[in-house]
Design a protein around this motif. Sequence first.
Motif: not given
Length: 409
Positions: A70-73, A12-16, A46-47
């Motif tokens: 958890r990583q930078e956008n 699962i790649g998740a952003y906002e 990076g959310s």
Amino acid sequence: MTPTQPDVTVIIGAYEAMPYLVECLASVEAQTLDPARIEVVAVDDGSADGTGDYLEEFAARAPMAVTVIRQENSGGPSGPRNVGLGKAAGRYVFFLDADDRLGTEALERMVAMADRNGTDVVLGKVEGVNRNAPKSMWGKNRDRTDVFSSNIKFTLSAQKLFRRAFLERHGMRFDESLWTGEDALFTMEAYLRADGVSIVADHTCYYLVGRDDGKHVTKSGSYTLRFDSARALMGLLERMVPPGPKRDVLMVRPFLVTLLPQFGPVFLRQDEEIRRKKFELAQPLMEAYWNEGVAQRLKVHERLRLHLVAMGRPDLLVDVLEFMKAKTEPKPVLRKRGTQLYLAYPHYRSRRAGVPDRVYLAEPREAKAYPGWRETPAETFLRGATRKVRRKLSRVKRRLTRPRGTAAV
């Protein structure tokens, strides 16, 4: 398979992704596959909306193993998917978007399908929620097929089950230079390299959710990104499929799905500078990949618009688009005793425009909807011959499978 190796890693790649992530993770938790056979690798890209915190909460209570990174956008979906793929331990991987959700029994059915048939890719039926979803490939379950003998070329999203050893053997990863269409490139390559593709069509495995906040990736981004996507997919097909009918069949997909929409209704609303730029971006693609083999597989209005792009004639294209916008039906023109049907869209038979008649010629699948058209004797003969061959093969098969000593009834 080792005793501790999971059957499937859900990436699962998740952003906002809030609040959609809540139902997404609930659908993973509700899977009928034994939780001990599932692992989740979730990458928060990076959310700033609580996505990462919710993933951590889920990891603490979930019945299956969950790794949260958890990583930078990174700027797109490719980076998080590649990170997740690098951490995956399952025999299979499934890419789940954080705003979508799995159907009940999805993983169990897809893993069973892959194990039973030894296939490298499994498609599970997709249903749209507040958005459209592909439909043409879900007619029936298929234990084993390929990209040439089915309609799977029209579903190139990454939400499939992939055999991980197969991906690793070919070093397959998502192209992080693409901001859209990266999944099409990845999935098409997988189809072409796979030792068989299976389809689960009798059960909804994936719910494609339309976000109401306008943040869905397919609804955002510059038009130039679409040309980048088309260029990449066409280049892949050029490298992997020799020239000829098979390549033409697959080339229909980027022309029809990626390129043609840029020269649809939206073109009328754009200023002259954007129109000019679009033609510039399209020109090398048309010169390299547009041919009669692709053109004859399209409907007349699709073929006509792309032909005008290839001619470099935005003025004529605007006329066709205005005609279509007015919902005007083209006049059908029957020739050669009704065996040829031409659809008289703007500039049909215009010497000044110089568009060949063949561009307006409807192929049989489109022409049969018009009264008065009839198949040529050759087409009728071939269809009848095909039916005869099938009947003969059926009779031979019955004789071969009839138990010895029994008479025909």
